[in-house]
Enzyme design. Structure first.
Site, PDB file in Angstrom:
ATOM      1  N   PRO A  94       0.827  -1.218   0.000  1.00  0.00           N
ATOM      2  CA  PRO A  94       0.000   0.000   0.000  1.00  0.00           C
ATOM      3  C   PRO A  94       0.858   1.263   0.000  1.00  0.00           C
ATOM      4  CG  PRO A  94      -0.154  -1.128   2.121  1.00  0.00           C
ATOM      5  CD  PRO A  94       0.618  -2.029   1.200  1.00  0.00           C
ATOM      6  N   GLU A 121       1.637  -8.365   8.604  1.00  0.00           N
ATOM      7  CA  GLU A 121       1.849  -6.938   8.845  1.00  0.00           C
ATOM      8  C   GLU A 121       2.702  -6.310   7.730  1.00  0.00           C
ATOM      9  OE1 GLU A 121       1.500  -3.438  10.450  1.00  0.00           O
ATOM     10  OE2 GLU A 121       0.154  -5.127  10.839  1.00  0.00           O
ATOM     11  N   ARG A 159      -3.470  -8.322 -20.598  1.00  0.00           N
ATOM     12  CA  ARG A 159      -4.435  -8.035 -21.667  1.00  0.00           C
ATOM     13  C   ARG A 159      -3.904  -7.011 -22.665  1.00  0.00           C
ATOM     14  NH1 ARG A 159      -7.810  -3.903 -21.118  1.00  0.00           N
ATOM     15  NH2 ARG A 159      -9.707  -4.877 -21.908  1.00  0.00           N
ATOM     16  N   ASP A 174     -10.410   1.371 -24.680  1.00  0.00           N
ATOM     17  CA  ASP A 174     -10.778   1.146 -23.287  1.00  0.00           C
ATOM     18  C   ASP A 174     -10.727   2.425 -22.480  1.00  0.00           C
ATOM     19  OD1 ASP A 174     -11.267  -1.544 -23.229  1.00  0.00           O
ATOM     20  OD2 ASP A 174      -9.191  -2.092 -22.790  1.00  0.00           O
TER      21      ASP A 174
END
Ligand code: SAH
Length: 250
Positions: A94, A121, A159, A174
């Site tokens: 993150p 963690e 993709r 897209d």
């Protein structure tokens, strides 16, 4: 493209990589994915991969040794195979740079990627500092492991590889590929519960359709994600249209 994924939970990758577009890409040898269990790179009897954090605090951290050894082992195989000099070693965290279509494009240019999934963690800071070359986050929220994040990254990258999707053109239009959201699309029936497909799409007039789609894409980007428009690479005509639509909305 060759992708190596390091994880404590290899079984999580079984289904996503064995169906649909992914399976076809693997069968057609457009991509090769190897899943490595970090636990296999431990040397102790109990195959311990985690330990308490120095300084205290809740939760366990992934130890550096098995992760370093797994990456080094994969790297030495690659060097034997092809002498890869540019090899992204990506930690899902993150705390990484925020994943985007642009980053997916950037990664799709490499012939080889290594992805490391953390758990608990997180991972020992020395992995961040001295092993990985890139850190990627898939959003400003915290998952319990890097596996889903790795799948998101791998899916978005694969993709884009030539030949993976049936029609190359679909990738170009897209959402986010152009910096805009994609225009609305319809399939049969032409009228469903009284809701009709816009007339222009049935007209067969390709120039009109292209114009309508362009306007749609700009309009809905303006409505839903206005901040994207500032970064979008619009032509002068597109910019003028965006300004007109934006004035109309006021
Ligand atoms: N304590 C850590 C979070 C650990 S979450 C911190 O605050 O930074 C456990 C693992 O899940 C992480 O090591 C990472 O691999 C994965 N993960 C969690 N959220 C993620 C996200 N938004 N993007 C990518 N990986 C994530």
């Amino acid at each position: 493209m060759h992708i190596d994924i390091l994880t404590l939970f290899p079984q999580m990758f079984q289904v996503p990589f064995s169906i649909g577009i992914f399976k076809r890409a693997i069968d057609r040898k457009l991509v090769r994915v190897n899943i490595h269990n970090i636990r296999d790179y431990t040397h102790d009897k109990h195959h311990i991969v985690d330990d308490y954090a120095y300084g205290g605090g809740a939760g366990m951290l992934l130890k550096p040794e098995p992760i370093f050894e797994a990456v080094e082992s994969i790297k030495s195989d690659i060097y034997l195979e092809q002498g890869a000099d540019e090899l992204p070693i990506i930690l899902l965290t993150p705390q990484g740079r925020l994943f985007s279509q642009q980053i997916a494009h950037e990664l799709s240019k490499y012939s080889h990627l290594i992805l490391i999934c953390g758990h608990y963690e997180g991972v020992d800071e020395r992995v961040h500092e001295h092993l990985v070359t890139d850190k990627i986050s898939i959003g400003d929220y915290v998952l319990s492991g890097g596996e889903l994040a790795a799948m998101v990254v791998v899916d978005a990258v694969v993709r884009l590889l030539p030949g993976v999707l049936g029609s190359e053109a679909s990738v170009l239009n897209d959402s986010h590929a152009t910096g805009l959201l994609e225009y609305s699309q319809y399939t049969r029936p032409a009228v469903y519960r009284g809701w009709s497909v816009p007339e222009v799409l049935l007209s067969g007039n390709h120039a009109q359709i292209a114009k309508w789609r362009r306007e749609q894409a700009i309009q809905r980007t303006l409505e839903r994600r206005p901040e994207l428009l500032d970064k979008a690479n619009l032509s002068l005509e597109g910019r003028q249209l965006a300004e007109r639509l934006s004035l109309r909305g006021k």
